[in-house]
Design an enzyme around this catalytic site. Structure first.
Site, PDB file in Angstrom:
ATOM      1  N   GLU A 188      -9.975  -0.882  -4.875  1.00  0.00           N
ATOM      2  CA  GLU A 188      -8.967  -1.276  -5.864  1.00  0.00           C
ATOM      3  C   GLU A 188      -9.558  -1.379  -7.263  1.00  0.00           C
ATOM      4  O   GLU A 188      -8.860  -1.147  -8.253  1.00  0.00           O
ATOM      5  CB  GLU A 188      -8.295  -2.600  -5.473  1.00  0.00           C
ATOM      6  CG  GLU A 188      -7.453  -2.544  -4.200  1.00  0.00           C
ATOM      7  CD  GLU A 188      -6.269  -1.575  -4.274  1.00  0.00           C
ATOM      8  OE1 GLU A 188      -5.835  -1.220  -5.385  1.00  0.00           O
ATOM      9  OE2 GLU A 188      -5.791  -1.172  -3.202  1.00  0.00           O
TER      10      GLU A 188
ATOM     11  N   HIS B 130      -9.158   1.956  -8.567  1.00  0.00           N
ATOM     12  CA  HIS B 130      -7.743   2.250  -8.863  1.00  0.00           C
ATOM     13  C   HIS B 130      -7.375   1.658 -10.216  1.00  0.00           C
ATOM     14  O   HIS B 130      -6.690   2.279 -11.027  1.00  0.00           O
ATOM     15  CB  HIS B 130      -6.811   1.666  -7.796  1.00  0.00           C
ATOM     16  CG  HIS B 130      -7.094   2.150  -6.413  1.00  0.00           C
ATOM     17  ND1 HIS B 130      -6.469   1.650  -5.299  1.00  0.00           N
ATOM     18  CD2 HIS B 130      -7.961   3.102  -5.965  1.00  0.00           C
ATOM     19  CE1 HIS B 130      -6.929   2.273  -4.222  1.00  0.00           C
ATOM     20  NE2 HIS B 130      -7.838   3.150  -4.587  1.00  0.00           N
TER      21      HIS B 130
ATOM     22  N   TYR C 220      -4.250  -3.135  11.425  1.00  0.00           N
ATOM     23  CA  TYR C 220      -5.302  -3.463  12.405  1.00  0.00           C
ATOM     24  C   TYR C 220      -5.500  -4.983  12.467  1.00  0.00           C
ATOM     25  O   TYR C 220      -5.598  -5.562  13.559  1.00  0.00           O
ATOM     26  CB  TYR C 220      -6.567  -2.720  11.987  1.00  0.00           C
ATOM     27  CG  TYR C 220      -7.859  -3.101  12.660  1.00  0.00           C
ATOM     28  CD1 TYR C 220      -7.946  -3.266  14.044  1.00  0.00           C
ATOM     29  CD2 TYR C 220      -9.026  -3.258  11.899  1.00  0.00           C
ATOM     30  CE1 TYR C 220      -9.154  -3.584  14.639  1.00  0.00           C
ATOM     31  CE2 TYR C 220     -10.229  -3.580  12.486  1.00  0.00           C
ATOM     32  CZ  TYR C 220     -10.293  -3.753  13.862  1.00  0.00           C
ATOM     33  OH  TYR C 220     -11.491  -4.066  14.440  1.00  0.00           O
TER      34      TYR C 220
ATOM     35  N   GLU D   6       0.847  -1.200   0.000  1.00  0.00           N
ATOM     36  CA  GLU D   6       0.000   0.000   0.000  1.00  0.00           C
ATOM     37  C   GLU D   6       0.877   1.243   0.000  1.00  0.00           C
ATOM     38  O   GLU D   6       0.583   2.231  -0.666  1.00  0.00           O
ATOM     39  CB  GLU D   6      -0.912   0.009   1.231  1.00  0.00           C
ATOM     40  CG  GLU D   6      -1.788  -1.225   1.395  1.00  0.00           C
ATOM     41  CD  GLU D   6      -2.842  -1.367   0.324  1.00  0.00           C
ATOM     42  OE1 GLU D   6      -3.032  -0.424  -0.455  1.00  0.00           O
ATOM     43  OE2 GLU D   6      -3.478  -2.433   0.257  1.00  0.00           O
TER      44      GLU D   6
HETATM   45 FE    FE Z   1      -4.735   0.562  -4.932  1.00  0.00          FE
HETATM   46 MN    MN Z   2      -4.733  -0.443  -1.855  1.00  0.00          MN
END
Ligand code: FE
Ligand code: MN
Length: 322
Positions: free
Chosen positions: A197, A200, A99, A59
């Protein structure tokens, strides 16, 4: 420095969709998953932690790529709006995976370091960061054909291969536990990540296709072959990674099964970029598409044959001419 008039409506639309998709990791309680965890085998726990140990730093790598290798080279403000939201989402995903790692009783210090220690993970990281370093360190002339090609190579590496193939492989493994009624809240978290995603990926593919459309001088047979080969090489890296994730296989899942899914997904990405498929295998995890169809816009590329903004614009133009 003025948003209006908007030139790339698809980028602005994706920004608004992304804002509508906003979520927070701590909305998801993992107590039940912790009970599941106690019942899981060592091989199953290894698969989940191996996955997290790659996702978590990835990430941050995507964010670094967006900041240093994508944002500085784009001029349209609507693309900057989208990238700003995507960067927050990647930060949010990083927090979400932390987390999870902080909730499950695992050796955190060791697992946070796996992306450096485990060759199968490090190879993938190095692949992406190598393409980025040419843009981040060398400050290439983006107006030269070589600069434009390096920009596209970087997009293919971090977006099509890392986000569009490697991440989907991981999503499938993560969600396979929910198929067996395990880690269901973790599965919900992955659903939210997949929804992000998929945008993205849509942004990245639209960006690549727009660049190629606006810069036909770089679209040579050699460059096309190079991009195709990058994707095929990306699949090979993922195959080795999956061997390390599943040294023995677990109930219902082994490296061969995941690798076939990776090949299936890679063929979809090739098609989305206008290539013919390479692997020509069926989807071994049909439940993935079904699980994904329940969320609006999720799995955009898997569920339908994409009609790109750039193509539809071109089609509209030719329709009016006719
Ligand atoms: Fe991404
Ligand atoms: Mn991501």
């Amino acid at each position: 420095m003025n948003l209006r008039p908007i030139k790339y409506q698809w980028a602005y639309d994706l920004y608004n969709q992304a804002v509508a998709n906003t979520w927070f990791p701590h909305e998801i309680a993992l107590g039940e998953d912790l009970e599941d965890w106690k019942k899981m085998t060592d091989d199953e726990k290894h698969a989940v932690t191996f996955l997290m140990s790659f996702f978590n730093p990835s990430e941050l790598i995507v964010n670094r790529t967006l900041a240093l290798g994508v944002y500085p080279y784009l001029k349209a403000p609507e693309t900057h709006l989208y990238l700003a939201k995507q960067m927050w989402e990647e930060a949010n995903h990083c927090q979400a995976f932390e987390y999870v790692l902080e909730t499950f009783p695992v050796d955190r210090a060791a697992i946070f370091k796996w992306h450096l220690d485990k060759p199968a993970i490090k190879v993938k990281e190095d692949f992406v960061t190598n393409y980025l370093s040419r843009l981040a360190n060398d400050r290439l002339d983006i107006n030269s054909p070589e600069g434009k090609k390096d920009f596209v190579r970087n997009l293919v590496a971090y977006n099509v291969i890392m986000e569009g193939i490697w991440f989907y492989s991981g999503f499938m493994v993560a969600l396979s536990f929910r198929q067996r009624k395990l880690l269901r809240n973790f599965g919900s978290m992955i659903d939210w990540v997949v929804r992000d995603e998929s945008l993205h990926l849509k942004f990245g593919i639209n960006l690549i296709l727009t660049i190629l459309e606006e810069n036909p001088d770089i679209v040579t047979p050699e460059f096309s072959q190079e991009i195709r080969q990058m994707i095929i090489d990306g699949v090979a890296m993922e195959n080795s990674y999956n061997q390390a994730m599943f040294p023995h296989g677990i109930l219902g899942l082994n490296a061969d099964y995941v690798n076939q899914y990776v090949q299936y997904v890679a063929d979809r990405r090739l098609e989305e970029l206008g290539f013919t498929p390479h692997f020509k295998v069926s989807n071994p995890a049909k439940w993935m598409a079904a699980a994904m169809d329940t969320l609006e816009l999720v799995n955009f590329f898997e569920a339908q044959n994409t009609n790109y903004e750039v193509n539809s614009l071109a089609n509209k133009k030719s329709e009016t001419q006719n």
